[in-house]
Design a protein around this motif. Structure first.
Motif, PDB file in Angstrom:
ATOM      1  N   PRO A 127      -2.381   9.663  -4.598  1.00  0.00           N
ATOM      2  CA  PRO A 127      -1.993   8.395  -3.966  1.00  0.00           C
ATOM      3  C   PRO A 127      -1.787   8.623  -2.474  1.00  0.00           C
TER       4      PRO A 127
ATOM      5  N   THR B 255      -1.334   1.074  -0.653  1.00  0.00           N
ATOM      6  CA  THR B 255      -1.421   2.337  -1.376  1.00  0.00           C
ATOM      7  C   THR B 255      -2.768   2.423  -2.088  1.00  0.00           C
TER       8      THR B 255
ATOM      9  N   TRP C 225       3.508   9.717  -6.950  1.00  0.00           N
ATOM     10  CA  TRP C 225       3.758   8.499  -6.175  1.00  0.00           C
ATOM     11  C   TRP C 225       5.227   8.449  -5.731  1.00  0.00           C
TER      12      TRP C 225
END
Length: 208
Positions: A72, A61, A27
């Motif tokens: 992600p 997201t 991420w």
């Protein structure tokens, strides 16, 4: 495309899965690519004098995981208030995908233009109202755009590999799923699930 009102672009921005990397790290990489991509507010065009500047974006997201690792990725709604000829909108979409891939390379992760799903749904956004009313109209259009994206891209066939699926498996006693859920909890404490820019930002309250 928007007929006579404005232009909406739907974009799923992705990077390659990174096996054996924790969610928080992957991420971090995704966020770093976004910062490089939108450096100097590239989307708005303010720093570069682009003719096709994006007036606002709303970014969510999404998190998925499988045996190849965490994935992600961003589902992003881009709005240009004026009506843009389809050819120009297609060129803008191509520029977005190419710049994203370049930003990923700069950060040191892999992305491809094939991985960036970009669509031009037929959703009308009124632009003949005063500024505040138009902002509200754009917000209300998000739901319609999400519906259009589901029609164009399809609904997910399974919740397996999503946070909901991981949670259900963990609640049923799956120890591996519980570890994954703990990763989700840790990562969401330090990352934003949603972000907005331009016309989607809430105006600052006036000072008293």
């Amino acid at each position: 495309m928007i007929q006579g009102a404005g232009t909406v672009i739907l974009w799923s921005a992705t990077i390659e899965r990174q096996a054996d990397r924790p969610l928080a790290e992957v991420w971090d990489n995704l966020d770093a690519v976004w910062r490089r991509f939108n450096d100097h507010e590239w989307l708005s065009g303010k720093a570069h004098g682009h003719a096709h500047r994006v007036d606002g974006y709303a970014r969510h997201t999404a998190l998925t995981v499988n045996e190849q690792g965490w994935h992600p990725h961003f589902h992003t709604l881009l709005v240009v208030s004026r009506n843009m000829p389809r050819e120009q909108a297609v060129r803008l979409a191509a520029d977005i995908a190419a710049r994203w891939v370049d930003a990923a390379e700069h950060v040191g992760v892999v992305a491809s233009t094939e991985g960036q799903r970009i669509g031009l749904p037929a959703v009308a956004l009124p632009t003949d109202s005063p500024h505040q009313a138009r902002r509200q109209a754009h917000r209300e259009a998000v739901a319609r755009v999400q519906y259009a994206s589901h029609q164009a891209w399809g609904h997910p066939g399974s919740i397996a590999g999503t946070p909901e699926g991981v949670f259900r498996a963990a609640a049923a006693g799956d120890a591996d799923a519980l570890d994954l859920w703990h990763e989700i909890e840790e990562a969401t404490h330090s990352h934003r699930l949603r972000s907005v820019g331009g016309i989607f930002r809430t105006p600052a309250a006036p000072r008293r």
